[in-house]
Scaffold this motif. Structure first.
Motif, PDB file in Angstrom:
ATOM      1  N   SER A 148     -24.884  -3.947  13.034  1.00 41.31           N
ATOM      2  CA  SER A 148     -25.488  -5.126  12.416  1.00 41.31           C
ATOM      3  C   SER A 148     -27.007  -4.997  12.436  1.00 41.31           C
ATOM      4  O   SER A 148     -27.585  -4.524  13.425  1.00 41.31           O
ATOM      5  CB  SER A 148     -25.074  -6.385  13.168  1.00 41.31           C
ATOM      6  OG  SER A 148     -23.668  -6.522  13.164  1.00 41.31           O
ATOM      7  N   PRO A 149     -27.677  -5.423  11.377  1.00 35.35           N
ATOM      8  CA  PRO A 149     -29.133  -5.302  11.337  1.00 35.35           C
ATOM      9  C   PRO A 149     -29.826  -6.369  12.179  1.00 35.35           C
ATOM     10  O   PRO A 149     -29.275  -7.426  12.454  1.00 35.35           O
ATOM     11  CB  PRO A 149     -29.451  -5.493   9.845  1.00 35.35           C
ATOM     12  CG  PRO A 149     -28.339  -6.368   9.351  1.00 35.35           C
ATOM     13  CD  PRO A 149     -27.115  -5.977  10.132  1.00 35.35           C
ATOM     14  N   ASP A 150     -31.043  -6.052  12.605  1.00 36.63           N
ATOM     15  CA  ASP A 150     -31.931  -6.981  13.284  1.00 36.63           C
ATOM     16  C   ASP A 150     -31.314  -7.642  14.522  1.00 36.63           C
ATOM     17  O   ASP A 150     -31.275  -8.875  14.628  1.00 36.63           O
ATOM     18  CB  ASP A 150     -32.401  -8.065  12.315  1.00 36.63           C
ATOM     19  CG  ASP A 150     -33.638  -8.807  12.840  1.00 36.63           C
ATOM     20  OD1 ASP A 150     -34.394  -8.210  13.632  1.00 36.63           O
ATOM     21  OD2 ASP A 150     -33.816  -9.985  12.487  1.00 36.63           O
ATOM     22  N   PRO A 151     -30.860  -6.862  15.487  1.00 30.31           N
ATOM     23  CA  PRO A 151     -30.416  -7.463  16.742  1.00 30.31           C
ATOM     24  C   PRO A 151     -31.624  -7.896  17.578  1.00 30.31           C
ATOM     25  O   PRO A 151     -32.757  -7.528  17.289  1.00 30.31           O
ATOM     26  CB  PRO A 151     -29.660  -6.326  17.420  1.00 30.31           C
ATOM     27  CG  PRO A 151     -30.344  -5.096  16.931  1.00 30.31           C
ATOM     28  CD  PRO A 151     -30.754  -5.396  15.507  1.00 30.31           C
ATOM     29  N   THR A 152     -31.368  -8.678  18.618  1.00 32.06           N
ATOM     30  CA  THR A 152     -32.458  -9.054  19.527  1.00 32.06           C
ATOM     31  C   THR A 152     -33.003  -7.832  20.238  1.00 32.06           C
ATOM     32  O   THR A 152     -34.224  -7.684  20.423  1.00 32.06           O
ATOM     33  CB  THR A 152     -31.964 -10.079  20.562  1.00 32.06           C
ATOM     34  OG1 THR A 152     -31.427 -11.212  19.873  1.00 32.06           O
ATOM     35  CG2 THR A 152     -33.105 -10.526  21.474  1.00 32.06           C
ATOM     36  N   ALA A 153     -32.134  -6.925  20.649  1.00 29.35           N
ATOM     37  CA  ALA A 153     -32.548  -5.693  21.320  1.00 29.35           C
ATOM     38  C   ALA A 153     -31.495  -4.628  21.094  1.00 29.35           C
ATOM     39  O   ALA A 153     -30.305  -4.924  20.989  1.00 29.35           O
ATOM     40  CB  ALA A 153     -32.754  -5.917  22.818  1.00 29.35           C
ATOM     41  N   CYS A 154     -31.937  -3.380  21.017  1.00 26.73           N
ATOM     42  CA  CYS A 154     -31.033  -2.246  20.872  1.00 26.73           C
ATOM     43  C   CYS A 154     -31.561  -1.103  21.738  1.00 26.73           C
ATOM     44  O   CYS A 154     -32.732  -0.745  21.657  1.00 26.73           O
ATOM     45  CB  CYS A 154     -30.917  -1.804  19.413  1.00 26.73           C
ATOM     46  SG  CYS A 154     -29.739  -0.446  19.168  1.00 26.73           S
ATOM     47  N   THR A 184     -36.161  -0.077  17.521  1.00 30.27           N
ATOM     48  CA  THR A 184     -36.636  -1.264  16.803  1.00 30.27           C
ATOM     49  C   THR A 184     -36.300  -1.216  15.314  1.00 30.27           C
ATOM     50  O   THR A 184     -36.263  -2.245  14.655  1.00 30.27           O
ATOM     51  CB  THR A 184     -38.158  -1.415  16.977  1.00 30.27           C
ATOM     52  OG1 THR A 184     -38.804  -0.205  16.551  1.00 30.27           O
ATOM     53  CG2 THR A 184     -38.506  -1.674  18.444  1.00 30.27           C
ATOM     54  N   ASP A 185     -36.081  -0.028  14.784  1.00 28.53           N
ATOM     55  CA  ASP A 185     -35.698   0.104  13.378  1.00 28.53           C
ATOM     56  C   ASP A 185     -34.851   1.366  13.221  1.00 28.53           C
ATOM     57  O   ASP A 185     -34.584   2.079  14.185  1.00 28.53           O
ATOM     58  CB  ASP A 185     -36.931   0.150  12.465  1.00 28.53           C
ATOM     59  CG  ASP A 185     -37.957   1.178  12.940  1.00 28.53           C
ATOM     60  OD1 ASP A 185     -37.588   2.044  13.754  1.00 28.53           O
ATOM     61  OD2 ASP A 185     -39.118   1.106  12.498  1.00 28.53           O
ATOM     62  N   ASP A 186     -34.428   1.631  12.005  1.00 27.61           N
ATOM     63  CA  ASP A 186     -33.587   2.793  11.705  1.00 27.61           C
ATOM     64  C   ASP A 186     -32.309   2.803  12.543  1.00 27.61           C
ATOM     65  O   ASP A 186     -31.909   3.829  13.104  1.00 27.61           O
ATOM     66  CB  ASP A 186     -34.365   4.100  11.920  1.00 27.61           C
ATOM     67  CG  ASP A 186     -35.529   4.240  10.947  1.00 27.61           C
ATOM     68  OD1 ASP A 186     -35.424   3.696   9.834  1.00 27.61           O
ATOM     69  OD2 ASP A 186     -36.529   4.867  11.315  1.00 27.61           O
ATOM     70  N   LEU A 187     -31.670   1.630  12.652  1.00 25.84           N
ATOM     71  CA  LEU A 187     -30.379   1.568  13.341  1.00 25.84           C
ATOM     72  C   LEU A 187     -29.310   2.225  12.481  1.00 25.84           C
ATOM     73  O   LEU A 187     -29.433   2.276  11.250  1.00 25.84           O
ATOM     74  CB  LEU A 187     -29.987   0.114  13.606  1.00 25.84           C
ATOM     75  CG  LEU A 187     -30.440  -0.521  14.919  1.00 25.84           C
ATOM     76  CD1 LEU A 187     -31.949  -0.768  14.895  1.00 25.84           C
ATOM     77  CD2 LEU A 187     -29.699  -1.813  15.182  1.00 25.84           C
ATOM     78  N   PRO A 188     -28.260   2.745  13.091  1.00 19.90           N
ATOM     79  CA  PRO A 188     -27.148   3.281  12.288  1.00 19.90           C
ATOM     80  C   PRO A 188     -26.616   2.218  11.347  1.00 19.90           C
ATOM     81  O   PRO A 188     -26.544   1.036  11.686  1.00 19.90           O
ATOM     82  CB  PRO A 188     -26.112   3.661  13.354  1.00 19.90           C
ATOM     83  CG  PRO A 188     -26.904   3.890  14.594  1.00 19.90           C
ATOM     84  CD  PRO A 188     -28.047   2.915  14.540  1.00 19.90           C
ATOM     85  N   THR A 214     -27.367  -9.491  20.257  1.00 22.99           N
ATOM     86  CA  THR A 214     -28.013 -10.534  19.462  1.00 22.99           C
ATOM     87  C   THR A 214     -27.840 -11.855  20.191  1.00 22.99           C
ATOM     88  O   THR A 214     -26.712 -12.341  20.337  1.00 22.99           O
ATOM     89  CB  THR A 214     -27.392 -10.619  18.056  1.00 22.99           C
ATOM     90  OG1 THR A 214     -27.495  -9.350  17.414  1.00 22.99           O
ATOM     91  CG2 THR A 214     -28.109 -11.670  17.215  1.00 22.99           C
ATOM     92  N   LEU A 215     -28.953 -12.405  20.670  1.00 17.42           N
ATOM     93  CA  LEU A 215     -28.932 -13.647  21.435  1.00 17.42           C
ATOM     94  C   LEU A 215     -29.034 -14.842  20.505  1.00 17.42           C
ATOM     95  O   LEU A 215     -29.611 -14.757  19.408  1.00 17.42           O
ATOM     96  CB  LEU A 215     -30.077 -13.684  22.443  1.00 17.42           C
ATOM     97  CG  LEU A 215     -29.862 -12.986  23.791  1.00 17.42           C
ATOM     98  CD1 LEU A 215     -29.713 -11.486  23.612  1.00 17.42           C
ATOM     99  CD2 LEU A 215     -31.021 -13.278  24.732  1.00 17.42           C
TER     100      LEU A 215
END
Length: 309
Positions: free
Chosen positions: A89-95, A81-85, A53-54
């Motif tokens: 943390s939700p909504d990072p800049t990139a995963c 882009t979605d359905d992260l574990p 997360t930037l």
């Protein structure tokens, strides 16, 4: 002087440890010198997630081509882009996701396989650079096509920014740098003065970008809104990049992006090293003085009473 690595060493080491040890669920969080927040999550089965997360907003990076850059480096199927574990943390800049392959758990691991593993982990530890890459590539392409543009702000840290501006003959890069104390500001001035003077005194640096610094906001920023708060210990640093520095061929661009992204950390790191060196010299001098004082003490002698006959 030392050049800092472009990858996050702590992230790289943790990825290597996860891939070489038994599978188990892990969640690791840390930050970097840019103020970005990192997360590494191993689900204990087959996948490892690396997110960042930037401080800089995600939308502009996506507009400039961040998703395409990440797809080129890590593969389009590995971008989450979605359905992260739910542990992350939700909504990072990139995963980005990587496969947890058992081939890395072979012991003893051959040297070539170990080097390959480290290379893969370094690539994932360079996620920050690959997220910021499109910002430079996009604007360097515009500058090389003589598309002049007003200063563009890249807010890479809280209360510190970098600005890119295309001029007729060069690209100006402005840094807004804050220093914690008056001493750090003094060190910063001395250190940056070397950058400004080195090109004048060394012919081998004739092709290097020109550098200048001041306490006043550069006039080149013109009417650009000043989003930085007033800080008593702030310096503005300006580099002037020429066409050979902004060439968008991969080798040149990677070197330029690495140097620009690491410059602020490079300065702060060497200021910290200067503090440590001075303190070590002071401790050494103090120990020497104590030894001299100890030797200067008058040795006590036993007085023997002599009985006069």
């Amino acid at each position: 002087m030392l050049l800092l690595e472009g990858s996050h060493k702590t992230i790289v080491d943790n990825l290597v440890e996860i891939l070489q040890n038994a599978k188990e669920m892990r969640l690791f969080r840390c930050a970097d010198y840019h103020g970005s927040q990192w997360e590494v999550f191993a689900d204990g089965e087959s996948k490892i997630y690396v997110s960042i997360t930037l401080h800089m907003g995600k939308n502009r990076l996506v507009k400039w081509g961040m998703v395409e850059r990440l797809a080129d480096v890590y593969g389009a199927d590995n971008i989450i882009t979605d359905d992260l574990p739910e542990e992350m943390s939700p909504d990072p800049t990139a995963c980005i996701v990587m496969e947890d392959n058992d081939q890395w758990r072979v012991k003893p691991m051959p040297k070539d396989e170990k080097a390959k593993l480290e290379e893969i982990c370094v690539k994932y530890g360079s996620l920050y650079k690959n997220c910021m890459w499109p910002a430079f590539e996009h604007h360097f392409k515009r500058a090389n096509e003589d598309d002049l543009f007003a200063p563009v702000r890249l807010g890479y840290r809280p209360n510190e920014s970098m600005y890119l501006q295309a001029n007729k003959d060069n690209v100006s890069v402005y840094y807004s740098m804050c220093f914690e104390t008056e001493d750090d500001l003094l060190y910063g001035r001395l250190f940056l003065q070397e950058f400004a003077d080195s090109k004048k005194h060394n012919r081998n640096l004739a092709g290097a970008p020109s550098c200048s610094f001041s306490k006043e906001r550069p006039s080149g920023l013109g009417d650009v809104k000043n989003v930085e708060s007033e800080e008593p210990h702030r310096l503005w640093v300006t580099f002037f990049l020429f066409r050979k520095h902004t060439d968008t061929t991969p080798a040149v661009l990677e070197n330029t992006v690495d140097m620009l992204l690491q410059f602020r950390n490079y300065v702060k790191y060497h200021i910290s090293c200067s503090h440590a060196y001075i303190h070590s010299r002071m401790r050494s001098r103090h120990a020497t003085l104590l030894q001299i004082l100890a030797r200067s003490k008058t040795q006590q002698t036993d007085h023997v009473a002599v009985k006069l006959q």
